[in-house]
Motif scaffolding. Structure first.
Motif, short mmCIF file in Angstrom:
data_model
loop_
_atom_site.label_atom_id
_atom_site.label_comp_id
_atom_site.label_asym_id
_atom_site.label_seq_id
_atom_site.Cartn_x
_atom_site.Cartn_y
_atom_site.Cartn_z
N LEU A 6 0.84 -1.18 0.00
CA LEU A 6 0.00 0.00 0.00
C LEU A 6 0.89 1.24 0.00
O LEU A 6 1.80 1.35 0.83
CB LEU A 6 -0.91 0.00 1.22
N TYR A 7 0.62 2.14 -0.92
CA TYR A 7 1.38 3.39 -1.03
C TYR A 7 0.43 4.58 -0.97
O TYR A 7 -0.69 4.52 -1.49
CB TYR A 7 2.13 3.47 -2.38
N ILE A 8 0.90 5.63 -0.36
CA ILE A 8 0.25 6.93 -0.45
C ILE A 8 1.17 7.76 -1.35
O ILE A 8 2.36 7.88 -1.09
CB ILE A 8 0.10 7.61 0.93
N VAL A 9 0.60 8.27 -2.41
CA VAL A 9 1.37 9.08 -3.36
C VAL A 9 0.81 10.50 -3.31
O VAL A 9 -0.39 10.70 -3.48
CB VAL A 9 1.28 8.52 -4.79
N THR A 10 1.68 11.44 -3.05
CA THR A 10 1.28 12.84 -3.00
C THR A 10 2.27 13.65 -3.83
O THR A 10 3.44 13.30 -3.92
CB THR A 10 1.21 13.33 -1.54
N TYR A 11 1.78 14.70 -4.44
CA TYR A 11 2.65 15.44 -5.34
C TYR A 11 2.35 16.94 -5.31
O TYR A 11 1.24 17.37 -5.01
CB TYR A 11 2.55 14.91 -6.78
N ASP A 12 3.39 17.70 -5.59
CA ASP A 12 3.34 19.15 -5.68
C ASP A 12 4.01 19.50 -7.01
O ASP A 12 5.23 19.44 -7.13
CB ASP A 12 4.07 19.78 -4.50
N ILE A 13 3.20 19.81 -8.00
CA ILE A 13 3.69 20.07 -9.35
C ILE A 13 3.52 21.56 -9.63
O ILE A 13 2.43 22.11 -9.49
CB ILE A 13 2.91 19.23 -10.39
N SER A 14 4.61 22.21 -10.06
CA SER A 14 4.59 23.67 -10.19
C SER A 14 3.88 24.19 -11.44
O SER A 14 3.46 25.34 -11.47
CB SER A 14 6.03 24.21 -10.15
N ASP A 15 3.73 23.37 -12.44
CA ASP A 15 3.10 23.78 -13.70
C ASP A 15 1.74 23.08 -13.84
O ASP A 15 1.65 21.85 -13.68
CB ASP A 15 4.01 23.41 -14.88
N GLN A 16 0.70 23.84 -14.16
CA GLN A 16 -0.66 23.29 -14.25
C GLN A 16 -0.78 22.18 -15.30
O GLN A 16 -1.46 21.18 -15.08
CB GLN A 16 -1.66 24.41 -14.54
N ARG A 17 -0.12 22.35 -16.44
CA ARG A 17 -0.18 21.30 -17.48
C ARG A 17 0.45 20.00 -17.01
O ARG A 17 -0.10 18.92 -17.22
CB ARG A 17 0.51 21.78 -18.76
N ARG A 18 1.62 20.11 -16.37
CA ARG A 18 2.27 18.91 -15.84
C ARG A 18 1.43 18.31 -14.73
O ARG A 18 1.35 17.08 -14.61
CB ARG A 18 3.69 19.23 -15.34
N TRP A 19 0.81 19.15 -13.89
CA TRP A 19 -0.04 18.64 -12.81
C TRP A 19 -1.17 17.79 -13.39
O TRP A 19 -1.44 16.70 -12.90
CB TRP A 19 -0.62 19.80 -11.98
N ARG A 20 -1.82 18.28 -14.44
CA ARG A 20 -2.91 17.52 -15.06
C ARG A 20 -2.41 16.19 -15.62
O ARG A 20 -3.08 15.17 -15.52
CB ARG A 20 -3.59 18.34 -16.16
N ASP A 31 -6.52 5.05 -6.10
CA ASP A 31 -7.75 5.77 -5.78
C ASP A 31 -7.42 7.20 -5.35
O ASP A 31 -6.55 7.42 -4.51
CB ASP A 31 -8.50 5.07 -4.64
N TRP A 32 -8.15 8.12 -5.90
CA TRP A 32 -7.98 9.53 -5.61
C TRP A 32 -8.58 9.84 -4.25
O TRP A 32 -9.76 9.61 -4.02
CB TRP A 32 -8.67 10.33 -6.71
N LEU A 33 -7.76 10.33 -3.32
CA LEU A 33 -8.24 10.66 -1.98
C LEU A 33 -8.51 12.14 -1.81
O LEU A 33 -9.49 12.54 -1.19
CB LEU A 33 -7.22 10.23 -0.91
N GLN A 34 -7.60 12.94 -2.33
CA GLN A 34 -7.70 14.38 -2.18
C GLN A 34 -6.92 15.02 -3.32
O GLN A 34 -6.19 14.33 -4.02
CB GLN A 34 -7.13 14.80 -0.82
N LEU A 35 -7.03 16.33 -3.50
CA LEU A 35 -6.51 17.01 -4.67
C LEU A 35 -5.25 16.39 -5.28
O LEU A 35 -5.24 15.99 -6.42
CB LEU A 35 -6.26 18.49 -4.35
N SER A 36 -4.18 16.27 -4.54
CA SER A 36 -2.94 15.70 -5.07
C SER A 36 -2.47 14.51 -4.25
O SER A 36 -1.29 14.32 -3.99
CB SER A 36 -1.84 16.78 -5.10
N VAL A 37 -3.43 13.68 -3.84
CA VAL A 37 -3.13 12.52 -2.99
C VAL A 37 -3.88 11.29 -3.52
O VAL A 37 -5.09 11.34 -3.73
CB VAL A 37 -3.53 12.78 -1.52
N PHE A 38 -3.13 10.20 -3.70
CA PHE A 38 -3.71 8.94 -4.15
C PHE A 38 -3.30 7.82 -3.21
O PHE A 38 -2.22 7.86 -2.62
CB PHE A 38 -3.22 8.58 -5.56
#
Length: 97
Positions: A6-20, A31-38
């Motif tokens: 089991l992994y929790i993956v969270t990310y902070d991406i500075s560019d909106q296109r890369r974030w998408r 499974d998507w838990l929260q804005l940038s957390v799976f």
């Protein structure tokens, strides 16, 4: 015995296109838990695939991704406590403007 972890993956991406792009890639892995957390249940092979995919999408020095290994998926019952809004499975919906 499951070989998944089991992994929790969270990310902070500075560019909106890369974030998408990262957001879309993550949907195939967990499974998507929260804005940038799976939350992801991954075999060793799937984890390697995910890491390779994410490395292709992010820009070193600008973006940040954490892959937190919680433990063996068959032995972990992830207890998530929500403060403020109640936690419910996130659903993407189209917005017509």
């Amino acid at each position: 015995m499951s070989r998944e972890r089991l992994y929790i993956v969270t990310y902070d991406i500075s560019d909106q296109r890369r974030w998408r792009r990262v957001f879309k890639a993550m949907h195939g892995y967990g499974d998507w838990l929260q804005l940038s957390v799976f939350q992801c249940r991954l075999t060793r092979r799937r984890r390697a695939e995910l890491e390779t995919r994410l490395r292709e999408l992010v820009k070193n020095g600008e973006d940040h991704i954490l892959l937190i290994d919680v433990g063996s998926a068959d032995k972990i019952h992830l207890a998530v406590e929500s403060i403020g809004k109640s936690l419910s499975k996130m659903e993407r919906q189209a917005v017509v403007i």
